[in-house]
Design a protein around this motif. Structure first.
Motif, PDB file in Angstrom:
ATOM      1  N   ALA A   9       0.830  -1.211   0.000  1.00 51.28           N
ATOM      2  CA  ALA A   9       0.000   0.000   0.000  1.00 51.28           C
ATOM      3  C   ALA A   9       0.862   1.258   0.000  1.00 51.28           C
ATOM      4  O   ALA A   9       0.556   2.214  -0.716  1.00 51.28           O
ATOM      5  CB  ALA A   9      -0.931  -0.001   1.197  1.00 51.28           C
ATOM      6  N   PHE A  12       2.407   1.868  -3.557  1.00 55.17           N
ATOM      7  CA  PHE A  12       1.544   2.362  -4.624  1.00 55.17           C
ATOM      8  C   PHE A  12       0.768   3.628  -4.266  1.00 55.17           C
ATOM      9  O   PHE A  12       0.475   4.431  -5.141  1.00 55.17           O
ATOM     10  CB  PHE A  12       0.562   1.263  -5.051  1.00 55.17           C
ATOM     11  N   THR A  13       0.426   3.806  -3.010  1.00 53.01           N
ATOM     12  CA  THR A  13      -0.405   4.969  -2.650  1.00 53.01           C
ATOM     13  C   THR A  13       0.352   6.023  -1.865  1.00 53.01           C
ATOM     14  O   THR A  13      -0.157   7.124  -1.688  1.00 53.01           O
ATOM     15  CB  THR A  13      -1.625   4.535  -1.814  1.00 53.01           C
ATOM     16  N   THR A  14       1.517   5.706  -1.371  1.00 50.18           N
ATOM     17  CA  THR A  14       2.342   6.566  -0.500  1.00 50.18           C
ATOM     18  C   THR A  14       1.584   7.000   0.755  1.00 50.18           C
ATOM     19  O   THR A  14       1.876   8.051   1.323  1.00 50.18           O
ATOM     20  CB  THR A  14       2.879   7.815  -1.243  1.00 50.18           C
ATOM     21  N   ARG A  15       0.597   6.193   1.150  1.00 50.89           N
ATOM     22  CA  ARG A  15      -0.162   6.471   2.367  1.00 50.89           C
ATOM     23  C   ARG A  15      -0.278   5.207   3.181  1.00 50.89           C
ATOM     24  O   ARG A  15      -0.401   4.114   2.648  1.00 50.89           O
ATOM     25  CB  ARG A  15      -1.577   6.967   2.035  1.00 50.89           C
TER      26      ARG A  15
END
Length: 69
Positions: A9, A12-15
């Protein structure tokens, strides 16, 4: 398993996923409550819940000051 899911996660989302964060923090809180129970040998077993728990009980009122002459 949670580390792998979180790593993907983050890649791909940097969160950091909020649900995974809440679960990990809840597990850490429960583990610390159990460790406190085990090492401090209290008579009250900690509840199995992952939230912060209820509010702290209110402190008893201070005794009245003695009268001054």
């Amino acid at each position: 398993m949670l580390v792998f899911i979180t790593a993907v996660a983050l890649l791909f989302t940097t969160r950091y996923l909020r649900g995974v964060f809440d679960l990990v923090m809840g597990m850490n809180r429960w583990l610390l409550r159990v460790a406190g129970y085990a090492f401090l040998v209290t008579g009250r077993y900690p509840p199995f819940r992952l939230d912060m728990g209820g509010p702290e009980p209110a402190a008893p009122p201070a005794p009245p000051a003695p009268p001054t002459p």
